[in-house]
Motif scaffolding. Structure first.
Motif, PDB file in Angstrom:
ATOM      1  N   GLN A 453      31.532   4.341  14.193  1.00  0.00           N
ATOM      2  CA  GLN A 453      32.517   4.655  15.294  1.00  0.00           C
ATOM      3  C   GLN A 453      32.888   6.032  15.119  1.00  0.00           C
ATOM      4  OE1 GLN A 453      35.891   1.906  14.910  1.00  0.00           O
ATOM      5  NE2 GLN A 453      35.090   0.701  16.665  1.00  0.00           N
ATOM      6  N   GLU A 455      34.572   9.425  17.461  1.00  0.00           N
ATOM      7  CA  GLU A 455      35.628   9.788  18.298  1.00  0.00           C
ATOM      8  C   GLU A 455      35.080  11.053  19.028  1.00  0.00           C
ATOM      9  OE1 GLU A 455      40.382  10.954  18.922  1.00  0.00           O
ATOM     10  OE2 GLU A 455      39.297  11.093  16.843  1.00  0.00           O
ATOM     11  N   THR A 492      40.053  11.705  24.628  1.00  0.00           N
ATOM     12  CA  THR A 492      39.163  11.089  23.731  1.00  0.00           C
ATOM     13  C   THR A 492      39.003   9.525  23.712  1.00  0.00           C
ATOM     14  OG1 THR A 492      40.920  10.982  21.916  1.00  0.00           O
ATOM     15  CG2 THR A 492      39.645  13.076  22.010  1.00  0.00           C
ATOM     16  N   VAL A 494      36.900   6.069  21.437  1.00  0.00           N
ATOM     17  CA  VAL A 494      36.020   5.824  20.326  1.00  0.00           C
ATOM     18  C   VAL A 494      34.792   5.065  20.980  1.00  0.00           C
ATOM     19  CG1 VAL A 494      35.894   4.374  18.195  1.00  0.00           C
ATOM     20  CG2 VAL A 494      38.025   5.689  18.745  1.00  0.00           C
ATOM     21  N   ASP A 496      30.606   3.687  19.585  1.00  0.00           N
ATOM     22  CA  ASP A 496      29.702   3.156  18.534  1.00  0.00           C
ATOM     23  C   ASP A 496      28.532   4.073  18.789  1.00  0.00           C
ATOM     24  OD1 ASP A 496      31.160   1.206  16.985  1.00  0.00           O
ATOM     25  OD2 ASP A 496      30.595  -0.258  18.767  1.00  0.00           O
ATOM     26  N   ALA A 522      35.611   8.499  13.513  1.00  0.00           N
ATOM     27  CA  ALA A 522      36.954   7.840  13.938  1.00  0.00           C
ATOM     28  C   ALA A 522      37.863   7.644  12.609  1.00  0.00           C
ATOM     29  CB  ALA A 522      36.479   6.315  14.728  1.00  0.00           C
TER      30      ALA A 522
END
Length: 793
Positions: A453, A455, A492, A494, A496, A522
């Protein structure tokens, strides 16, 4: 006036519109040439911590210096002179004529967001360091620019606020650094501030600019405006302002020509402004035969610069606490290095002080280079409340694989105007560009090389479309001047990442602004981070926690609201201190922070914002390769609001300097605020000292002599400070002189501190003239006012 006669023929050869045209910038950072009189283009650059060049962001790679408070903490005029000389080299490498610095406003309230650019809370220390810096720079033919004239100690509502300051305070405190730098170094230019002073704009200050600076001081240099600060034509021209920046647009031009024709401004005023500009041009080699620029100068990443910047940073670092000689670290110890600032060390503040460095060395990199596998690292808790452009190569540009992003700029019809690589993952569009058309949109792209993850996000005013989110629009809040550039809005999300992910974003905009891509891993849960830190601390011989502030708190345009460390850093330090055998805290901040954990840690090293070699400097200081012999330049309050001057928020537009001359240590010593955590001048170094045979030598400005003995086991540098406590009850204690000396262990040195005659002056408001303190009083010979070693009547 001498200047007018020197350049009278050149000035008189131009008609009024031509004269006025030269008194506004030709672009964001240049002045127009005038071949008819042999005047070439003059080039300006921001320069508090590096000479950025003609681009506000994304310009050429330049050296990033330690910040002003860290450099000042050496209390070393020779070092300040060296910094001026090195910055002149950085300027000459880019053919820059004028460097916009030093910043010599005072640290009135510890909440000031821009204090990291300024030297100190003390006017004498600030003025003498500034004078040395100016001499170092101008000896190379590059002009310094003292800023910001005057009473510009905070950022809240900075473009409209009115500093209300009595005349004695203005002269004895806030004008004194400017006076010293003019008198002792002949600074070639000064910048007028954004704010008003006692109801009149700094750019229109007849009293300050004309009566005091150009009149009483006999200043022959040029006074320019801060960027976009000038609001009027006739009042500013009559108020002593010589040059409006930036250009080509502004409030002068045709309006100033009309004001002269209408009799509102005498043409002799215009002639004086132009004569001062021509004097500046002659001094920097832009008038007559163009100057020859040096061909060979050290590159920003050269070994020469690495040594200089590491040494300057480490020498200013300050040992605040060192129980049981915890520092310097033993090279045989294992070290648990903990904290977000350890892996992402903050090396510069925000706003116009930012530059594009070749690299920024983290504390992790610096310590690991010297200790190898004896260092283990735990990333710390989150320290930011708003995201910043991707750092540390988290995003790489598709075009070249280097850390940064690619940006392509288009006009309204979709025609490509420019492609650029941006190593800082951000770029300014529309301020200092020279496009064939008007920019209307941009495409930003970067590659994420990370799994899990992450960001991602964007920053900048406009309508956005990204590869990782639905479309959205970001607008400025309207809460601050220049927000689109200094604190742009952001969003922003998040996502993958499979290990390699192309992140693209397109923005459409109407005005200039700063645009960039956000990229980082993240966030993890705070409790999990602290658990990891505790385990690492317990397993090592010593835990080193690097904590501090970021460019959110230490920046142009925004003041702080608290001195507390952001995020859960205090909780992290407390937990580590409870688990570690020994705990060292490195404070990566330029200005005071609160330390509720101070009784429970063994050592504290204040590291400032240490520049591109920051990690190497921190490591050298921790291990004693370079003694961190700094002394604080600002008093550290023990709690929020526990300072003589605190609020930076104007009331009905006014910010009242009601504390008068009792700022910082002066107010604490007088009991106008609780005792501080650390006094101005405090710093332990790596040894102990004894003082003896302290004597007074009388004269117009008395001297103090003392013998200092190094009673420790290491060669060390001591700073002998002398303060005057006047007999007058309404006069604060004040620093009147200092002297540094380096002594071998077990050896002694005789030191003479010459006090400064200007510190005996007092302004008599009724008579409108300078008076003198009464004879008597006491000299306090000290290692900071918290460690007074002798009192001499």
């Amino acid at each position: 006036m001498r200047m007018t006669s020197d350049f009278a023929d050149l000035v008189s050869s131009l008609d009024l519109p031509a004269k006025v045209r030269l008194l506004t910038g030709a672009s964001a950072f240049t002045l127009a040439p005038e071949p008819a009189i042999g005047l070439g283009e003059m080039r300006f650059s921001d320069g508090p911590t590096g000479v950025r060049g003609l681009k506000f962001t994304g310009g050429r790679v330049v050296a990033l210096f330690p910040n002003a408070t860290l450099l000042a903490s050496a209390w070393d005029e020779d070092a300040a002179h060296e910094v001026g000389r090195l910055l002149a080299e950085e300027a000459m490498a880019q053919q820059i004529h004028v460097v916009l610095g030093p910043t010599i406003n005072l640290h009135r309230s510890p909440l000031g967001g821009r204090l990291f650019e300024a030297y100190s809370e003390d006017p004498l220390l600030t003025g003498r360091l500034a004078a040395a810096y100016v001499r170092g720079m101008q000896e190379a033919g590059v002009a310094a620019c003292l800023k910001h004239l005057v009473a510009n100690e905070s950022e809240t509502e900075r473009n409209t606020m009115n500093s209300v300051v009595d005349e004695a305070t203005l002269r004895e405190l806030y004008l004194l650094p400017f006076e010293i730098a003019v008198e002792e170094a002949g600074a070639w230019s000064i910048m007028a501030a954004y704010n008003n002073v006692n109801g009149q704009a700094a750019t229109e200050q007849r009293h300050v600019n004309n009566d005091i600076v150009k009149g009483e001081w006999g200043y022959d240099g040029l006074i320019m405006s801060d960027w976009f600060a000038t609001k009027t034509a006739a009042p500013a021209a009559n108020g002593g302002l010589d040059l409006v920046m930036p250009g080509p647009d502004g409030p002068w031009g045709a309006a100033l020509v009309d004001a002269v024709k209408a009799g509102e401004v005498d043409e002799s005023v215009i002639d004086d402004h132009l004569a001062r500009l021509l004097l500046l041009a002659s001094r920097v080699g832009a008038l007559g035969t163009p100057r020859e620029w040096p061909a060979q100068l050290p590159a920003p990443s050269s070994h020469v610069r690495k040594e200089q910047l590491t040494r300057l940073a480490a020498a200013g670092m300050t040992v605040l606490k060192n129980a049981g000689d915890t520092l310097p670290l033993d090279r045989q110890q294992t070290v648990a290095l903990i904290g977000r600032h350890a892996v992402e060390t903050i090396d510069m503040g925000g706003g116009s002080a930012q530059v594009n460095p070749p690299y920024q060395v983290s504390a992790l990199e610096g310590l690991s280079a010297l200790l190898g596998d004896k260092v283990s690292v735990v990333d710390g808790v989150d320290v930011r409340t708003r995201p910043v452009p991707a750092r540390g190569g988290f995003l790489t540009a598709p075009s070249n694989g280097q850390a940064g992003i690619d940006v392509t700029i288009y006009d309204a019809e979709g025609n490509e105007l420019e492609r650029r690589f941006c190593g800082l993952a951000k770029t300014m569009i529309g301020m200092d560009d020279d496009f064939a058309g008007r920019p209307a949109s941009a495409r930003l792209a970067g590659i994420v090389e990370a799994s899990g993850q992450v960001e991602l996000g964007v920053l900048g005013v406009g309508a956005w479309s990204t590869s990782a989110s639905p479309d959205f629009t970001l607008a400025a809040s309207g809460n601050g001047f220049g927000e689109e550039v200094l604190t742009p809005p952001y969003r922003t999300f998040v996502v993958d990442s499979p290990g390699s992910l192309l992140f693209e974003a397109t923005v459409s905009f109407e005005e200039m602004g700063l645009y960039g891509l956000v990229g980082t891993m993240a966030s993890r849960e705070t409790v999990d981070v602290i658990d990891d830190a505790v385990r690492a601390a317990a397993a090592a011989d010593v835990a080193v926690v690097v904590a501090g502030l970021t460019e959110e708190q230490e920046t142009e345009s925004v003041d702080k609201s608290t001195l507390r460390l952001p995020g859960a850093q205090d909780a992290l330090i407390e937990a580590v201190a409870g688990a570690a055998r020994r705990t060292v805290v490195v404070v990566n901040a330029a200005t005071p922070v609160l330390m509720p954990w101070l009784p429970r840690v063994d050592a504290v090293l204040w590291a400032g914002l240490p520049g591109q070699e920051g990690g190497h400097a921190v490591a050298a200081a921790l291990l004693g390769d370079i003694e961190p012999a700094g002394r604080l330049v600002t008093t550290f309050p023990s709690a929020d609001e526990a300072a003589p001057a605190w609020s930076v928020t104007p009331v009905d537009g006014d910010l009242r300097y009601d504390e008068g001359t009792y700022i910082g240590y002066r107010g604490h010593f007088a009991g106008k605020a609780p005792s501080p955590a650390f006094w101005l001048g405090h710093g332990l170094g790596y040894t102990t000292w004894e003082y003896s045979d302290v004597r007074l030598v009388l004269g117009d400005a008395p001297s103090i002599t003392a013998t200092v003995t190094n009673t420790g086991r290491r060669r060390s540098r001591e700073v002998v400070q002398v303060y005057l406590r006047p007999v007058e009850r309404d006069q604060p204690v004040r620093l009147v002189g200092w002297k540094a000396v380096t002594v071998e262990p077990g050896e002694s040195a005789r030191v003479t501190v010459h006090t400064d005659r200007r510190m005996w002056r007092t302004w008599n408001a009724e008579k409108g003239e300078w008076g003198r303190l009464a004879d008597g009083g006491e000299f306090l010979v000290a290692r900071g006012l918290g460690d007074i070693r002798a009192t001499v009547s």
